[in-house]
Motif scaffolding. Sequence first.
Motif, PDB file in Angstrom:
ATOM      1  N   CYS A   1       0.827  -1.100  -0.092  1.00  0.00           N
ATOM      2  CA  CYS A   1      -0.035  -0.049  -0.063  1.00  0.00           C
ATOM      3  C   CYS A   1       1.062   1.244  -0.192  1.00  0.00           C
ATOM      4  O   CYS A   1       2.112   1.084   0.326  1.00  0.00           O
ATOM      5  CB  CYS A   1      -0.874  -0.006   1.121  1.00  0.00           C
ATOM      6  N   PRO A   2       0.317   2.241  -0.123  1.00  0.00           N
ATOM      7  CA  PRO A   2       1.028   3.719  -0.107  1.00  0.00           C
ATOM      8  C   PRO A   2       1.757   3.860   1.435  1.00  0.00           C
ATOM      9  O   PRO A   2       1.319   3.290   2.428  1.00  0.00           O
ATOM     10  CB  PRO A   2       0.167   4.691  -0.149  1.00  0.00           C
ATOM     11  N   MET A   3       3.052   4.090   1.157  1.00  0.00           N
ATOM     12  CA  MET A   3       3.839   4.560   2.702  1.00  0.00           C
ATOM     13  C   MET A   3       4.501   5.773   2.760  1.00  0.00           C
ATOM     14  O   MET A   3       4.759   6.106   1.649  1.00  0.00           O
ATOM     15  CB  MET A   3       5.001   3.318   2.550  1.00  0.00           C
ATOM     16  N   ILE A   4       4.232   6.300   3.922  1.00  0.00           N
ATOM     17  CA  ILE A   4       4.797   7.533   4.228  1.00  0.00           C
ATOM     18  C   ILE A   4       5.922   7.373   5.256  1.00  0.00           C
ATOM     19  O   ILE A   4       5.636   6.991   6.354  1.00  0.00           O
ATOM     20  CB  ILE A   4       3.629   8.472   4.642  1.00  0.00           C
ATOM     21  N   ILE A   5       7.330   8.139   4.872  1.00  0.00           N
ATOM     22  CA  ILE A   5       8.160   8.253   5.708  1.00  0.00           C
ATOM     23  C   ILE A   5       8.069   9.534   6.258  1.00  0.00           C
ATOM     24  O   ILE A   5       8.398  10.486   5.612  1.00  0.00           O
ATOM     25  CB  ILE A   5       9.535   7.921   5.136  1.00  0.00           C
ATOM     26  N   VAL A   6       8.078   9.604   7.677  1.00  0.00           N
ATOM     27  CA  VAL A   6       7.828  11.007   8.146  1.00  0.00           C
ATOM     28  C   VAL A   6       9.282  11.660   8.395  1.00  0.00           C
ATOM     29  O   VAL A   6      10.089  11.119   9.164  1.00  0.00           O
ATOM     30  CB  VAL A   6       7.119  11.178   9.501  1.00  0.00           C
ATOM     31  N   ARG A   7       9.490  12.641   7.783  1.00  0.00           N
ATOM     32  CA  ARG A   7      11.005  13.331   8.027  1.00  0.00           C
ATOM     33  C   ARG A   7      10.741  15.015   7.814  1.00  0.00           C
ATOM     34  O   ARG A   7       9.432  15.288   7.420  1.00  0.00           O
ATOM     35  CB  ARG A   7      12.202  13.063   6.949  1.00  0.00           C
ATOM     36  N   GLY A   8      11.871  15.463   8.017  1.00  0.00           N
ATOM     37  CA  GLY A   8      11.757  17.071   7.790  1.00  0.00           C
ATOM     38  C   GLY A   8      11.564  18.033   9.140  1.00  0.00           C
ATOM     39  O   GLY A   8      11.268  19.049   9.091  1.00  0.00           O
ATOM     40  N   SER A   9      11.433  17.090  10.158  1.00  0.00           N
ATOM     41  CA  SER A   9      11.401  17.770  11.583  1.00  0.00           C
ATOM     42  C   SER A   9      12.337  17.122  12.259  1.00  0.00           C
ATOM     43  O   SER A   9      12.635  15.985  12.563  1.00  0.00           O
ATOM     44  CB  SER A   9      10.112  17.637  11.951  1.00  0.00           C
ATOM     45  N   HIS A  10      12.969  18.160  13.252  1.00  0.00           N
ATOM     46  CA  HIS A  10      14.059  17.707  14.103  1.00  0.00           C
ATOM     47  C   HIS A  10      13.881  17.735  15.649  1.00  0.00           C
ATOM     48  O   HIS A  10      14.869  17.695  16.347  1.00  0.00           O
ATOM     49  CB  HIS A  10      15.344  18.480  13.550  1.00  0.00           C
ATOM     50  N   ASP A  11      12.609  17.831  16.085  1.00  0.00           N
ATOM     51  CA  ASP A  11      12.303  17.852  17.376  1.00  0.00           C
ATOM     52  C   ASP A  11      11.455  16.770  17.536  1.00  0.00           C
ATOM     53  O   ASP A  11      11.113  16.052  16.586  1.00  0.00           O
ATOM     54  CB  ASP A  11      11.724  19.164  17.766  1.00  0.00           C
ATOM     55  N   ASN A  12      10.714  16.708  18.777  1.00  0.00           N
ATOM     56  CA  ASN A  12       9.811  15.637  19.035  1.00  0.00           C
ATOM     57  C   ASN A  12       8.402  15.911  18.759  1.00  0.00           C
ATOM     58  O   ASN A  12       7.463  15.012  19.262  1.00  0.00           O
ATOM     59  CB  ASN A  12       9.771  15.365  20.595  1.00  0.00           C
ATOM     60  N   GLN A  13       8.076  16.627  17.560  1.00  0.00           N
ATOM     61  CA  GLN A  13       6.614  16.939  17.277  1.00  0.00           C
ATOM     62  C   GLN A  13       6.527  16.585  15.645  1.00  0.00           C
ATOM     63  O   GLN A  13       7.367  17.197  14.991  1.00  0.00           O
ATOM     64  CB  GLN A  13       6.362  18.257  17.741  1.00  0.00           C
ATOM     65  N   ALA A  14       5.497  16.152  15.109  1.00  0.00           N
ATOM     66  CA  ALA A  14       5.151  16.099  13.958  1.00  0.00           C
ATOM     67  C   ALA A  14       4.233  17.470  13.551  1.00  0.00           C
ATOM     68  O   ALA A  14       3.491  18.026  14.309  1.00  0.00           O
ATOM     69  CB  ALA A  14       4.212  15.201  13.441  1.00  0.00           C
ATOM     70  N   ARG A  15       4.762  18.366  12.597  1.00  0.00           N
ATOM     71  CA  ARG A  15       4.115  19.415  12.272  1.00  0.00           C
ATOM     72  C   ARG A  15       2.849  19.344  11.092  1.00  0.00           C
ATOM     73  O   ARG A  15       3.036  18.306  10.213  1.00  0.00           O
ATOM     74  CB  ARG A  15       5.231  20.275  11.345  1.00  0.00           C
ATOM     75  N   THR A  16       1.833  19.855  11.329  1.00  0.00           N
ATOM     76  CA  THR A  16       0.623  19.920  10.621  1.00  0.00           C
ATOM     77  C   THR A  16       1.069  20.797   9.414  1.00  0.00           C
ATOM     78  O   THR A  16       2.125  21.434   9.409  1.00  0.00           O
ATOM     79  CB  THR A  16      -0.459  20.392  11.369  1.00  0.00           C
ATOM     80  N   GLY A  17       0.324  20.851   8.438  1.00  0.00           N
ATOM     81  CA  GLY A  17       0.708  21.334   7.034  1.00  0.00           C
ATOM     82  C   GLY A  17       0.846  22.894   7.411  1.00  0.00           C
ATOM     83  O   GLY A  17       0.044  23.626   7.804  1.00  0.00           O
ATOM     84  N   MET A  18       1.988  23.365   7.046  1.00  0.00           N
ATOM     85  CA  MET A  18       2.300  24.821   6.931  1.00  0.00           C
ATOM     86  C   MET A  18       2.567  25.691   5.659  1.00  0.00           C
ATOM     87  O   MET A  18       2.395  26.602   5.572  1.00  0.00           O
ATOM     88  CB  MET A  18       3.706  24.831   8.081  1.00  0.00           C
ATOM     89  N   ARG A  19       3.002  24.621   4.653  1.00  0.00           N
ATOM     90  CA  ARG A  19       3.289  25.108   3.465  1.00  0.00           C
ATOM     91  C   ARG A  19       2.230  25.136   2.436  1.00  0.00           C
ATOM     92  O   ARG A  19       2.216  26.056   1.322  1.00  0.00           O
ATOM     93  CB  ARG A  19       4.518  24.721   2.768  1.00  0.00           C
ATOM     94  N   GLY A  20       1.290  24.402   2.623  1.00  0.00           N
ATOM     95  CA  GLY A  20      -0.174  24.498   1.944  1.00  0.00           C
ATOM     96  C   GLY A  20      -0.031  24.127   0.635  1.00  0.00           C
ATOM     97  O   GLY A  20      -0.590  24.511  -0.467  1.00  0.00           O
ATOM     98  N   ARG A  21       0.804  23.085   0.221  1.00  0.00           N
ATOM     99  CA  ARG A  21       0.905  22.592  -1.184  1.00  0.00           C
ATOM    100  C   ARG A  21       1.474  21.016  -0.732  1.00  0.00           C
ATOM    101  O   ARG A  21       2.071  20.702  -0.032  1.00  0.00           O
ATOM    102  CB  ARG A  21       1.811  22.963  -2.034  1.00  0.00           C
ATOM    103  N   ILE A  22       1.043  20.160  -1.723  1.00  0.00           N
ATOM    104  CA  ILE A  22       1.646  18.751  -2.147  1.00  0.00           C
ATOM    105  C   ILE A  22       2.376  18.869  -3.374  1.00  0.00           C
ATOM    106  O   ILE A  22       1.880  19.343  -4.622  1.00  0.00           O
ATOM    107  CB  ILE A  22       0.575  17.662  -1.918  1.00  0.00           C
ATOM    108  N   VAL A  23       3.492  18.101  -3.362  1.00  0.00           N
ATOM    109  CA  VAL A  23       4.397  18.099  -4.661  1.00  0.00           C
ATOM    110  C   VAL A  23       4.436  16.479  -5.007  1.00  0.00           C
ATOM    111  O   VAL A  23       4.465  15.540  -4.201  1.00  0.00           O
ATOM    112  CB  VAL A  23       5.750  18.335  -4.378  1.00  0.00           C
TER     113      VAL A  23
END
Length: 300
Positions: free
Chosen positions: A133-155
């Motif tokens: 199935c589709p898989m998402i690897i969560v990266r791009g943040s270096h603290d202990n929190q996942a960020r909600t959408g901040m940039r408002g776009r999907i590439v």
Amino acid sequence: MDLPVVVGVDGSEPSLRAVDWAADEAVRRGAPLRLVYASLWERYEGARLAEDPGEPYERLRAEDIVGAAARRAHGRRPDLKISTEVLAEEPEYVLVRESRSASLLVTGTRGRSGIAEALLGSVSLTVAGHAHCPMIIVRGSHDNQARTGMRGRIVVGVAEKAAGSAAVGFACDEARRRGVPVDAVRAWRCPTHETTDHPLLAGEPARLHEQRAAEELEAALQDAPADVELHRRTVEGHTRTALVNASRDADLLVIGARRHHRHFGLQLGRVAHGVLHHSACPVAIVPERVGAAEDRPHRM
């Protein structure tokens, strides 16, 4: 029955960010969340188990980890339906198996045993190469929190022969759920042997390659839903570089991975490897079916 969003947990900070991200995604999809911990602790505690008939230490620790992850997900999304599973098996095997009955599989970049992998853990990389199935690897943040959408776009990266692309469809579905536009990126390059210094022909080969890329981009987007805002972008250069650059302004980067009929699992190419190691945002790897008639499958 709604298929769950499955997330692999091991107590590490990257896996906790993955739990946050998966909880938000499960709510967007109206799906339950399933937390899975897998480890071969029985292999390493065999002698200890023979001496102590009680619960193995590692199993108790694993149950503590999934319990803490469940409380974290519930605190973030109180109405979310959550289930947990602790298994004494190889994590790669378990997560690939879980992907057969999941709507989405989510992992962090690397876990507690990932120090040898400076960029992406071996579990995430292996599972990305075989998930059903589709898989998402969560990266791009270096603290202990996942960020909600901040940039408002999907590439979404568009490969060659991408008409009917599952990756494009996935990106559009995610954009609709989030109410954001999709940036479709198609990279192109002009081979060195096609360049010329003749003043009447200068730039002509490059123009033809760019035009071909634009046509392939249009073909890939022809079935995109009308209610999703689409931005088209052709970029000269390496695909991997173009997508990593685009990830800096995205909440999610989506790429397809072609499944060839003569091989088991997904065959991740250099583009997928490079993006998974260097993306500035979470990356979605979407299985693409390749027909038996294709002699040379193009790999993302």
